[in-house]
Design an enzyme around this catalytic site. Structure first.
Site, PDB file in Angstrom:
ATOM      1  N   SER A 193       0.843  -1.190   0.000  1.00 50.15           N
ATOM      2  CA  SER A 193       0.000   0.000   0.000  1.00 50.15           C
ATOM      3  C   SER A 193       0.883   1.248   0.000  1.00 50.15           C
ATOM      4  CB  SER A 193      -0.947  -0.033   1.192  1.00 50.15           C
ATOM      5  OG  SER A 193      -1.939   0.963   1.079  1.00 50.15           O
ATOM      6  N   ASP A 242      -9.059  -5.560  -4.838  1.00 50.29           N
ATOM      7  CA  ASP A 242      -8.639  -4.437  -4.000  1.00 50.29           C
ATOM      8  C   ASP A 242      -9.539  -3.235  -4.254  1.00 50.29           C
ATOM      9  OD1 ASP A 242      -7.326  -2.459  -2.580  1.00 50.29           O
ATOM     10  OD2 ASP A 242      -5.332  -3.005  -3.303  1.00 50.29           O
ATOM     11  N   HIS A 263      -7.022  -5.814  -0.653  1.00 51.35           N
ATOM     12  CA  HIS A 263      -5.908  -4.894  -0.444  1.00 51.35           C
ATOM     13  C   HIS A 263      -4.813  -5.474   0.448  1.00 51.35           C
ATOM     14  CE1 HIS A 263      -3.876  -1.090  -0.457  1.00 51.35           C
ATOM     15  NE2 HIS A 263      -3.960  -0.959   0.850  1.00 51.35           N
TER      16      HIS A 263
END
Length: 701
Positions: free
Chosen positions: A558, A646, A678
């Site tokens: 991320s 995601d 995610h």
């Protein structure tokens, strides 16, 4: 490196169990007092490719003249599988166990007592609501004082039988209408309702009176069980992602069983985690700002239920003093009160640690209850599971010590806690770990928030396999407003077991360093955080000569993937390999696809409102701060791991970098996980990612 060796190392570190919740029951006998500690654990099973849940309990016997001194701990009972249970809860008096479980597509409510199954209701067949919520955001299962009623949250049922005025069924007309949900990990959760089960007659009712623009959750019974407290998230004009976001507009409500609803908190605030004191006089909850940083330092509020007066028990900490509590950054456990209703216990980030604290309502004094302030702490992380009858149950760990179950009593003023280990880990590891405090160079000081520092945790094998210098893997957390505490981390442990040193960096903007640190990153992503990580790496190399400066790699997910890709682009001669999970690559193209569009504006320094229309200025700022602008300079081989589902960072972000690198004949490899989101959290996904990451690092270092 042999793939079998990598898989074996991952299986060893990822298969260790961790406690996820606990419950305490006490029994007063004529000459002694006993405490039963019931715990629930999670354990990954690579054979099934799933996480197992099991329960285990201990009996503690205290001294007859001092019930806070543990005399004997009886051997624990067997591990009892509880997989398939969505929610469970023990009643406070009779010790009844309520379970909501999934069986053959039906959701069942079971009530168990000491003689077996007392009652079973098929919630699906009753058709009063949709699926029960079992997530941490909305979900709850609360017993009433009389133990005849249960409270939970479920999806509102969709009425498919109402006929339109022209004779066409509404279902046929509306079946393709878009239905908003609450984003990443909360897909298919759209319109929650609060439900009450009457166990005497076996009926289920949906409580009326919740404002139409509010989605309720985290419900619990008020004293006398004639009304409930709940958190309501405002969902107009549209829903934004809730996961990892403590900045969503919400309020605390009181709803009685007749449908009368009262708002108990202020306007334009974010609230969560209401917790009722044992004497029923006070409700505490966490409060924060709306919008701005996606995660933040929160204040702890207390509401006197008789006077309806709210006051601050623990305020936001802007810049913590050395060794002091840095504020509250995470959810409270379901039970966090002392028995006298005067003290609240919580765990929270403090610099590179996770510590256990107690705040006294009479003095507002905050005290640390763990030993992490000593020179050589055994545990770098203390996570509170529960406090009941003044017995605290905690999960402790460190980078070389897997999760450990410990207990201790809430101390009297001036006393230290005597901690006792109930369940040590099956094994510990021969790693060395240390904490680094890092000061940015003067030219990188933030003029709006000057004098801030940050930190990192360095984990190494005790000795290099060949007595040579060790390759260093720089591991960057996501968020950005989260933290890498000095706790057990399977990825770090697996890498160290295979001979890599790992540096986990808590750059400015990480939680645990005060609200000023969090705010300092707003508008400065792609520069301040990148420079901080680079400064931490250079500092570690200078302080530890066992690290090999010629064998450096960077990994992260991320925002950590965002920084990893920035680093190999901005310092192309420094790093030799990169592995990124669901990274943000181009913030401008992410704007229209993320479930947290507000953060896309905030992160680059623009205010957000729901009616925001993209401008050339905003899009230019997003692009300028993105790793894609440095793609042409990347020389290090890049491994990308993307989740097809995601909702936070579209997998097309990673594909954008993949194509940019492929077009330049730069070494790149992409792994696609169509059924993961995610966090890439499925057990089989994690095993695949670890194997490929290690082999990628070994190949290029």
């Amino acid at each position: 490196m042999d793939p079998g060796q990598v898989t074996g190392a991952h299986g060893e570190v990822s298969g260790l169990p961790a406690p996820v919740s606990a419950h305490v029951r006490d029994e007063k006998l004529p000459e002694l007092r006993t405490y039963t500690v019931i715990t629930e654990w999670s354990q990954s099973d690579l054979v099934r490719g799933s996480r197992l849940r099991y329960s285990q309990q201990w009996t503690l016997i205290t001294e007859s003249n001092d019930h806070k001194s543990i005399r004997t701990v009886l051997p624990p009972g067997p591990c009892v599988p509880v997989s398939g249970e969505l929610l469970s809860g023990l009643s406070p008096v009779q010790g009844l166990r309520a379970v909501i479980r999934e069986t053959s597509g039906h959701q069942l409510l079971e009530i168990w007592d000491r003689h077996g199954l007392r009652k079973c209701l098929n919630l699906t067949a009753l058709n009063k609501h949709g699926r029960v919520y079992d997530d941490a955001q909305f979900g709850c299962l609360s017993w009433s004082e009389c133990e005849n009623k249960l409270l939970y949250v479920a999806e509102k049922i969709k009425n498919t039988s109402i006929a339109a005025h022209d004779g066409e069924h509404a279902f046929r007309k509306d079946r393709s209408v878009y239905c908003e949900d609450w984003g990443e990990t909360l897909t298919n959760k759209s319109v929650p309702v609060v439900c009450v089960v009457n166990l005497q007659c076996g009926s289920v009712s949906v409580l009326q009176g919740v404002p139409l623009d509010v989605s309720p959750g985290q419900a619990l019974w008020a004293p006398s069980s004639q009304s409930v407290f709940l958190v309501g998230w405002y969902h107009e004009p549209f829903r934004l992602g809730l996961r990892f976001c403590s900045n969503r507009r919400s309020a605390l409500f009181k709803l009685d069983l007749n449908g009368n609803c009262e708002c108990l908190s202020g306007d334009n605030l974010s609230v969560s985690c209401p917790r009722l004191s044992p004497d029923g006089s006070t409700l505490i909850y966490l409060q924060g700002r709306v919008f701005g940083p996606h995660n933040q330092c929160l204040s702890l509020q207390q509401l006197d239920l008789s006077s309806k007066r709210t006051s601050t028990l623990l305020d936001v900490v802007n810049k913590p003093q050395t060794g002091q509590c840095a504020g509250v950054y995470e959810a409270l456990p379901p039970c966090c009160w002392s028995a006298d209703s005067q003290r609240v216990v919580f765990s929270s980030a403090r610099r590179n640690w996770k510590d256990l604290f107690m705040v006294d309502r009479r003095s507002n004094k905050v005290t640390s209850l763990c030993d992490s302030l000593s020179d050589l702490p055994v545990y770098g992380s203390w996570r509170l599971l529960t406090v009941q009858e003044d017995l605290m149950v905690v999960c402790c760990s460190s980078p070389n010590t897997p999760p450990t179950l410990r207990v201790g009593f809430v101390p009297s003023a001036g006393e230290a806690v005597t901690w006792q280990t109930l369940q040590p880990p099956v094994l510990t590891f021969d790693f060395h770990w240390s904490v680094l405090d890092v000061t940015p160079p003067p030219e990188e000081d933030n003029t709006h928030y000057p004098g801030l520092d940050f930190g990192a945790v360095l984990v190494k094998p005790s000795r290099s396999p060949n007595e040579n210098k060790m390759p260093l893997v720089v591991f960057i957390h996501g968020g950005p407003h989260s933290q890498f505490p000095a706790e057990w981390n399977c990825t770090t442990a697996g890498l160290a077991k295979l001979g890599f040193a790992v540096l986990m960096v808590n750059y400015r903007g990480s939680t645990g360093f005060g609200q000023d640190g969090i705010l300092s990153l707003i508008g400065r992503i792609g520069r301040q955080d990148v420079r901080d990580v680079q400064t931490a790496v250079v500092t570690a190399l200078q302080r530890d000569t066992s690290l090999d400066p010629d064998r450096l790699a960077v990994i992260g997910g991320s925002h950590g993937g965002f920084l990893a890709c920035h680093l190999v682009g901005q310092y192309p001669e420094f790093y030799r390999a990169c592995a990124a999970r669901n990274p943000v690559i181009n913030a401008a193209t992410l704007l229209g696809t993320s479930d947290i569009v507000d953060w896309r504006y905030t992160s680059v320094g623009f205010p957000y409102s729901y009616d925001q229309i993209p401008t050339a200025e905003a899009l230019a700022a997003m692009l300028e701060k993105s790793p894609i602008t440095h793609a042409a300079q990347i020389k290090a081989p890049v491994l990308l791991m993307l989740g097809g589902r995601d909702r936070r960072v579209s997998p097309h972000q990673g594909l954008e970098l993949y194509k940019a690198l492929k077009s330049r004949a730069s070494p790149v490899r992409l792994l696609w996980f169509p059924d993961d989101g995610h966090s890439l959290s499925r057990v089989d996904t994690q095993a695949d990612c670890f194997l490929n990451t290690v082999l990628w690092l070994h190949q290029h270092l």
